[in-house]
Design an enzyme around this catalytic site. Structure first.
Site, mmCIF file in Angstrom:
data_model
loop_
_atom_site.group_PDB
_atom_site.id
_atom_site.type_symbol
_atom_site.label_atom_id
_atom_site.label_comp_id
_atom_site.label_asym_id
_atom_site.label_seq_id
_atom_site.Cartn_x
_atom_site.Cartn_y
_atom_site.Cartn_z
ATOM 1 N N ASP A 103 2.021 5.154 -10.732
ATOM 2 C CA ASP A 103 0.716 4.661 -10.266
ATOM 3 C C ASP A 103 0.355 5.216 -8.893
ATOM 4 O O ASP A 103 1.213 5.659 -8.133
ATOM 5 C CB ASP A 103 0.708 3.131 -10.232
ATOM 6 C CG ASP A 103 1.723 2.546 -9.250
ATOM 7 O OD1 ASP A 103 2.891 3.001 -9.239
ATOM 8 O OD2 ASP A 103 1.354 1.646 -8.482
ATOM 9 N N ASP A 141 2.060 11.039 -3.743
ATOM 10 C CA ASP A 141 2.758 9.744 -3.831
ATOM 11 C C ASP A 141 2.354 9.128 -5.166
ATOM 12 O O ASP A 141 1.319 8.505 -5.245
ATOM 13 C CB ASP A 141 2.343 8.880 -2.641
ATOM 14 C CG ASP A 141 2.934 7.487 -2.695
ATOM 15 O OD1 ASP A 141 3.823 7.253 -3.514
ATOM 16 O OD2 ASP A 141 2.483 6.630 -1.917
ATOM 17 N N GLU A 147 4.106 0.357 -8.768
ATOM 18 C CA GLU A 147 4.968 0.312 -7.576
ATOM 19 C C GLU A 147 4.135 -0.134 -6.380
ATOM 20 O O GLU A 147 4.566 -0.933 -5.560
ATOM 21 C CB GLU A 147 5.573 1.708 -7.320
ATOM 22 C CG GLU A 147 6.672 1.717 -6.258
ATOM 23 C CD GLU A 147 6.151 1.962 -4.848
ATOM 24 O OE1 GLU A 147 6.923 1.825 -3.888
ATOM 25 O OE2 GLU A 147 4.946 2.274 -4.677
HETATM 26 ZN ZN LIG Z 1 5.116 5.817 -3.453
#
Ligand SMILES: [Zn+2]
Length: 380
Positions: free
Chosen positions: A78, A106, A139
């Protein structure tokens, strides 16, 4: 041995697939197909139900072709917002977004590294230990996918999460965190006609926060109030406000002291104000919920994954060293179940902003280190 160009292409493909938290279905299906094509028995688990999203965690096992205990490799699927319609731009030795969204390095840089490492092992017939891959959902909103993962699926005790910035940083220590939600129950009244009959929940919350130690408390402890919600209209003395915050520390006793302090500030602020209701003197009520968000991460230099990564770094001439972080990641959850998982950087920078970018040199370095790490694990 890592094919850098192919790994970059994999990253670009993943970056173009929308995967905001709770909506990871498309990327999860894509990854299940990729992992199966690489010879893994990939499945999507039922974490979607637990977290309220449209996809579960992706889990895959690859049989070992060499010696060594099973190794876990993990990254999250995610992304934060604004993360829809990402158009990655290659800009010399870095990849950035077009400036209107985050990039999603990320943690798609972590996903791409894991896929490329698996591809290289398979193509080049490199002996490796059994590998278990976990790609988590949600997350970002609080390690929710990792918390919902059935750990019984895993046989690996050691491994890596690839979810941080500098490729030279192997994070082996991280704080434990508490989350708190505190509601102040005051008393409503007309703000112009009879304010003296009211007890302002917002005023009490403001007083409580003004009394509070926040920010960096000491070198291993931090605290924050992040959300305030309350009130109904400008002419009504507010009878209710909810404040949400967190505290983190590498030291359990300091964390408990900080969380207690934050709750106590609300009780003190409530005690400092009262209102007469008929014959009774009324004070605001404080409803405080403090919950453990995640436990600390603390691996010793002797932990197998630390040994493997440091040996791999020497082998590939990569400057990697053990470090401490103030952040939390899925490794905190794995480790609270007794696993020994460290977090290695992938080259991502300025994450959670539209200026996010990925440094390709560092991205490739981590690819080489992870590949070599698996060879190290197989040779011990
Ligand atoms: Zn991350």
């Amino acid at each position: 041995m890592i094919e850098s160009e192919r790994m970059t292409e994999t990253f670009l493909t993943l970056a173009r697939i929308d995967s905001p938290s709770f909506e990871e279905r498309e990327i999860a299906e894509h990854l299940v197909a990729e992992l199966r094509a690489l010879g893994g028995d990939a499945i999507m688990d039922d974490a979607g139900k637990a977290v309220g999203g449209n996809a579960g965690n992706v889990f895959a096992r690859f049989a070992g072709t060499g010696r060594g205990p099973a190794v876990l490799l993990s990254a999250h699927m995610d992304t934060v917002s604004p993360g829809r319609g990402v158009r990655p731009v290659r800009d010399g030795q870095r990849i950035r977004s077009d400036g209107s969204t985050i990039l999603g390095a990320d943690d798609k840089s972590g996903l791409a590294i894991i896929l490329e490492v698996l591809r290289t092992l398979r193509e080049r017939h490199i002996p490796h230990p059994p590998i278990e891959v976990v790609f988590t959902v949600c997350e970002e909103p609080g390690l929710m996918g990792a918390k919902a993962l059935h750990l019984s699926r895993l046989s690996a005790q050691d491994g890596l999460v690839l979810d941080s910035g500098p490729a030279s940083s192997l994070f082996v220590r991280g704080p434990a965190a508490d989350r708190m939600e505190i509601t102040v129950h005051g008393r409503a009244a007309h703000a112009g006609v009879c304010p003296e009959r009211g007890l302002s929940a917002i005023h009490i919350a403001a007083d409580a926060i003004a009394r509070m130690r926040l920010g960096r408390i000491d070198h291993e402890t931090t605290a924050n109030i992040g959300l305030i919600e309350g009130g109904t209209a400008v002419n009504i003395v507010p009878d209710r406000v909810t404040v949400r915050g967190e505290a983190r520390s590498h030291d359990e006793a300091k964390l408990a002291a900080q969380s207690d302090h934050m709750v106590r500030c609300f009780h003190d602020a409530a005690a400092a104000r009262s209102v007469r209701a008929g014959k009774e003197i009324m004070q605001a009520e404080i409803e405080a919920k403090v919950t453990r968000d995640y436990n600390r991460m603390k691996l010793g230099e002797q932990a197998p994954v630390v040994q493997w990564v440091l040996a791999a770094a020497r082998h590939t001439n990569a400057p990697v060293k053990c470090e401490s972080t103030g952040g939390g990641c899925d490794a905190n959850i794995f480790n609270s179940h007794g696993l020994r998982i460290a977090n290695l950087g992938t080259g991502m920078r300025e994450i959670h902003t539209t200026g996010e970018y990925l440094l390709l040199d560092e991205f490739f370095q981590t690819g080489r280190v992870v590949l070599s790490m698996l060879q190290q694990a197989a040779s011990r």
